[in-house]
Design a protein around this motif. Structure first.
Motif, PDB file in Angstrom:
ATOM      1  N   PHE A   9       0.647  -1.419  -0.070  1.00  0.00           N
ATOM      2  CA  PHE A   9       0.337  -0.128  -0.098  1.00  0.00           C
ATOM      3  C   PHE A   9       1.477   1.654   0.165  1.00  0.00           C
ATOM      4  CE2 PHE A   9       0.755  -1.139   4.081  1.00  0.00           C
ATOM      5  CZ  PHE A   9       1.257  -0.136   4.399  1.00  0.00           C
ATOM      6  N   ASP A  10       0.323   2.853  -0.495  1.00  0.00           N
ATOM      7  CA  ASP A  10       1.293   3.729  -0.638  1.00  0.00           C
ATOM      8  C   ASP A  10       0.630   4.575   0.673  1.00  0.00           C
ATOM      9  OD1 ASP A  10       2.107   6.043  -0.760  1.00  0.00           O
ATOM     10  OD2 ASP A  10       0.601   6.208  -2.874  1.00  0.00           O
ATOM     11  N   PRO A  11       1.799   4.483   1.679  1.00  0.00           N
ATOM     12  CA  PRO A  11       1.213   5.388   2.702  1.00  0.00           C
ATOM     13  C   PRO A  11       1.048   6.736   2.806  1.00  0.00           C
ATOM     14  CG  PRO A  11       3.888   4.395   3.112  1.00  0.00           C
ATOM     15  CD  PRO A  11       3.558   3.833   1.545  1.00  0.00           C
ATOM     16  N   GLY A  12       1.734   7.578   1.003  1.00  0.00           N
ATOM     17  CA  GLY A  12       0.609   8.498   0.895  1.00  0.00           C
ATOM     18  C   GLY A  12      -1.178   8.720   0.861  1.00  0.00           C
ATOM     19  N   GLU A  13      -0.537   7.738   0.264  1.00  0.00           N
ATOM     20  CA  GLU A  13      -2.928   7.623   0.265  1.00  0.00           C
ATOM     21  C   GLU A  13      -2.943   7.689   1.402  1.00  0.00           C
ATOM     22  OE1 GLU A  13      -4.062   4.526  -2.336  1.00  0.00           O
ATOM     23  OE2 GLU A  13      -2.602   5.966  -4.273  1.00  0.00           O
ATOM     24  N   GLU A  14      -2.410   7.088   2.388  1.00  0.00           N
ATOM     25  CA  GLU A  14      -3.301   7.250   4.021  1.00  0.00           C
ATOM     26  C   GLU A  14      -2.962   8.264   4.307  1.00  0.00           C
ATOM     27  OE1 GLU A  14      -4.906   4.454   4.983  1.00  0.00           O
ATOM     28  OE2 GLU A  14      -3.952   3.614   2.871  1.00  0.00           O
ATOM     29  N   VAL A  31       5.706   4.857   9.790  1.00  0.00           N
ATOM     30  CA  VAL A  31       5.234   3.734   9.211  1.00  0.00           C
ATOM     31  C   VAL A  31       6.896   2.865   9.527  1.00  0.00           C
ATOM     32  CG1 VAL A  31       6.309   3.172   6.144  1.00  0.00           C
ATOM     33  CG2 VAL A  31       4.930   5.110   7.179  1.00  0.00           C
ATOM     34  N   GLY A  32       5.965   1.341   9.486  1.00  0.00           N
ATOM     35  CA  GLY A  32       7.259   0.097  10.009  1.00  0.00           C
ATOM     36  C   GLY A  32       7.275  -1.094   8.400  1.00  0.00           C
ATOM     37  N   LEU A  33       9.202  -0.696   8.164  1.00  0.00           N
ATOM     38  CA  LEU A  33       9.484  -1.504   7.145  1.00  0.00           C
ATOM     39  C   LEU A  33      10.208  -2.957   8.036  1.00  0.00           C
ATOM     40  CD1 LEU A  33      11.605   1.739   5.871  1.00  0.00           C
ATOM     41  CD2 LEU A  33       9.642   0.242   5.124  1.00  0.00           C
ATOM     42  N   VAL A  34      10.102  -3.558   7.074  1.00  0.00           N
ATOM     43  CA  VAL A  34      11.083  -5.523   6.811  1.00  0.00           C
ATOM     44  C   VAL A  34      12.848  -4.663   7.001  1.00  0.00           C
ATOM     45  CG1 VAL A  34      11.247  -7.427   6.634  1.00  0.00           C
ATOM     46  CG2 VAL A  34       9.025  -5.711   6.495  1.00  0.00           C
ATOM     47  N   ARG A  35      12.942  -5.161   8.557  1.00  0.00           N
ATOM     48  CA  ARG A  35      14.388  -3.996   8.476  1.00  0.00           C
ATOM     49  C   ARG A  35      15.275  -5.716   8.248  1.00  0.00           C
ATOM     50  NH1 ARG A  35      12.370  -3.835  13.540  1.00  0.00           N
ATOM     51  NH2 ARG A  35      12.911  -5.332  14.212  1.00  0.00           N
ATOM     52  N   ARG A  74      -6.467   6.255  11.317  1.00  0.00           N
ATOM     53  CA  ARG A  74      -5.953   5.229  10.003  1.00  0.00           C
ATOM     54  C   ARG A  74      -5.160   3.728  10.257  1.00  0.00           C
ATOM     55  NH1 ARG A  74      -9.198   6.294   5.686  1.00  0.00           N
ATOM     56  NH2 ARG A  74      -7.688   4.736   4.204  1.00  0.00           N
ATOM     57  N   ILE A  75      -5.116   2.650  10.349  1.00  0.00           N
ATOM     58  CA  ILE A  75      -4.203   1.807  10.657  1.00  0.00           C
ATOM     59  C   ILE A  75      -3.985   0.555   9.861  1.00  0.00           C
ATOM     60  CG2 ILE A  75      -3.779  -0.682  12.430  1.00  0.00           C
ATOM     61  CD1 ILE A  75      -5.452   1.201  14.278  1.00  0.00           C
ATOM     62  N   VAL A  76      -3.011  -0.005   8.729  1.00  0.00           N
ATOM     63  CA  VAL A  76      -2.888  -0.267   7.668  1.00  0.00           C
ATOM     64  C   VAL A  76      -1.846  -1.351   8.364  1.00  0.00           C
ATOM     65  CG1 VAL A  76      -2.975  -0.872   5.289  1.00  0.00           C
ATOM     66  CG2 VAL A  76      -3.614   1.239   6.362  1.00  0.00           C
ATOM     67  N   HIS A  77      -1.810  -3.274   8.066  1.00  0.00           N
ATOM     68  CA  HIS A  77      -0.944  -3.448   8.628  1.00  0.00           C
ATOM     69  C   HIS A  77      -0.540  -5.152   7.923  1.00  0.00           C
ATOM     70  CE1 HIS A  77       2.025  -5.767  10.711  1.00  0.00           C
ATOM     71  NE2 HIS A  77       1.930  -5.069  12.259  1.00  0.00           N
ATOM     72  N   ARG A  78      -0.070  -5.015   6.789  1.00  0.00           N
ATOM     73  CA  ARG A  78      -0.303  -5.950   6.128  1.00  0.00           C
ATOM     74  C   ARG A  78       0.601  -7.358   6.536  1.00  0.00           C
ATOM     75  NH1 ARG A  78       4.369  -4.960   1.780  1.00  0.00           N
ATOM     76  NH2 ARG A  78       3.401  -6.991   0.941  1.00  0.00           N
ATOM     77  N   VAL A  79       0.116  -8.537   6.226  1.00  0.00           N
ATOM     78  CA  VAL A  79       0.495 -10.563   6.485  1.00  0.00           C
ATOM     79  C   VAL A  79       1.172 -10.262   4.891  1.00  0.00           C
ATOM     80  CG1 VAL A  79      -1.377 -10.638   8.292  1.00  0.00           C
ATOM     81  CG2 VAL A  79      -1.699 -10.582   6.306  1.00  0.00           C
ATOM     82  N   GLY A  80       1.807 -11.564   5.767  1.00  0.00           N
ATOM     83  CA  GLY A  80       2.351 -12.908   4.444  1.00  0.00           C
ATOM     84  C   GLY A  80       3.134 -12.373   4.783  1.00  0.00           C
ATOM     85  N   ARG A  81       3.887 -13.130   2.908  1.00  0.00           N
ATOM     86  CA  ARG A  81       5.796 -12.795   2.723  1.00  0.00           C
ATOM     87  C   ARG A  81       6.093 -11.709   2.562  1.00  0.00           C
ATOM     88  NH1 ARG A  81      10.208 -15.570  -0.404  1.00  0.00           N
ATOM     89  NH2 ARG A  81      11.700 -16.311   1.154  1.00  0.00           N
ATOM     90  N   ILE A  87       7.483  -2.121   3.281  1.00  0.00           N
ATOM     91  CA  ILE A  87       6.530  -1.470   4.419  1.00  0.00           C
ATOM     92  C   ILE A  87       5.534  -2.641   4.955  1.00  0.00           C
ATOM     93  CG2 ILE A  87       4.549  -0.415   4.791  1.00  0.00           C
ATOM     94  CD1 ILE A  87       5.877   2.138   2.518  1.00  0.00           C
ATOM     95  N   ILE A  88       5.411  -2.602   6.726  1.00  0.00           N
ATOM     96  CA  ILE A  88       4.534  -3.562   6.697  1.00  0.00           C
ATOM     97  C   ILE A  88       3.193  -3.202   7.663  1.00  0.00           C
ATOM     98  CG2 ILE A  88       6.342  -2.879   8.841  1.00  0.00           C
ATOM     99  CD1 ILE A  88       5.578  -6.783   9.449  1.00  0.00           C
ATOM    100  N   VAL A  89       3.390  -1.908   8.234  1.00  0.00           N
ATOM    101  CA  VAL A  89       2.798  -1.765   9.134  1.00  0.00           C
ATOM    102  C   VAL A  89       2.383   0.774   8.701  1.00  0.00           C
ATOM    103  CG1 VAL A  89       3.919  -1.273  10.806  1.00  0.00           C
ATOM    104  CG2 VAL A  89       2.042  -1.114  11.381  1.00  0.00           C
TER     105      VAL A  89
END
Length: 146
Positions: A9-14, A31-35, A74-81, A87-89
């Motif tokens: 997803f695009d954080p800018g849209e959020e 905005v949290g990223l996969v380290r 607004r809370i958007v959290h990804r799941v999966g690989r 971006i994860i959250v």
């Protein structure tokens, strides 16, 4: 608004959605990223319980709205690989004033880390492993509990 999804997803849209909330004078986001863990992480897989996860996030949103006067959340959290750098959250709040926006955003990400049912599996140089909760996350969440 809460979304748990596998798609990027695009954080800018959020942020644009948050800016449309009435009586908004401040927006705070995380905005949290996969380290990449120093180049040793190949992928992170996040699992959850559909329905239960969204309910847990809704409880946190309601608590934030009860503590602070917020125009929108607004809370958007990804799941999966996911791969390192993805971006994860996203956690974003809109409020009249910055103090409320910052506090609510920090509260939400601190509590999300401990109170939402997500499980992390890391794939790296030494194979795969489930990630345990960190004591520092528990300590940060505890400071918000009444």
């Amino acid at each position: 608004m809460i979304r748990v999804q596998s798609d990027a997803f695009d954080p800018g849209e959020e942020i644009s959605h948050l800016a449309r909330a009435g009586d908004t004078g401040a927006i705070a986001t995380f905005v949290g990223l996969v380290r990449d863990e120093g180049g040793t992480l190949f992928a992170l897989t996040l699992e959850h319980y559909p329905g239960m996860t969204e309910r847990a996030l809704s409880v946190l949103e309601a608590e934030a709205r009860g503590r602070w006067s917020l125009s929108d959340v607004r809370i958007v959290h990804r799941v999966g690989r996911m791969m390192p750098g993805e971006i994860i959250v996203f956690v974003g709040v809109a409020a009249r004033h910055r103090v409320e926006a910052f506090a609510a955003c920090e509260f939400l990400i601190d509590r999300l880390k401990t109170d939402a049912p997500f499980w992390k599996f890391e794939e790296g140089n030494e194979g795969g492993r489930w990630v345990d909760a960190h004591q520092t996350d528990d300590a940060r969440a505890d400071r918000w509990r009444r």
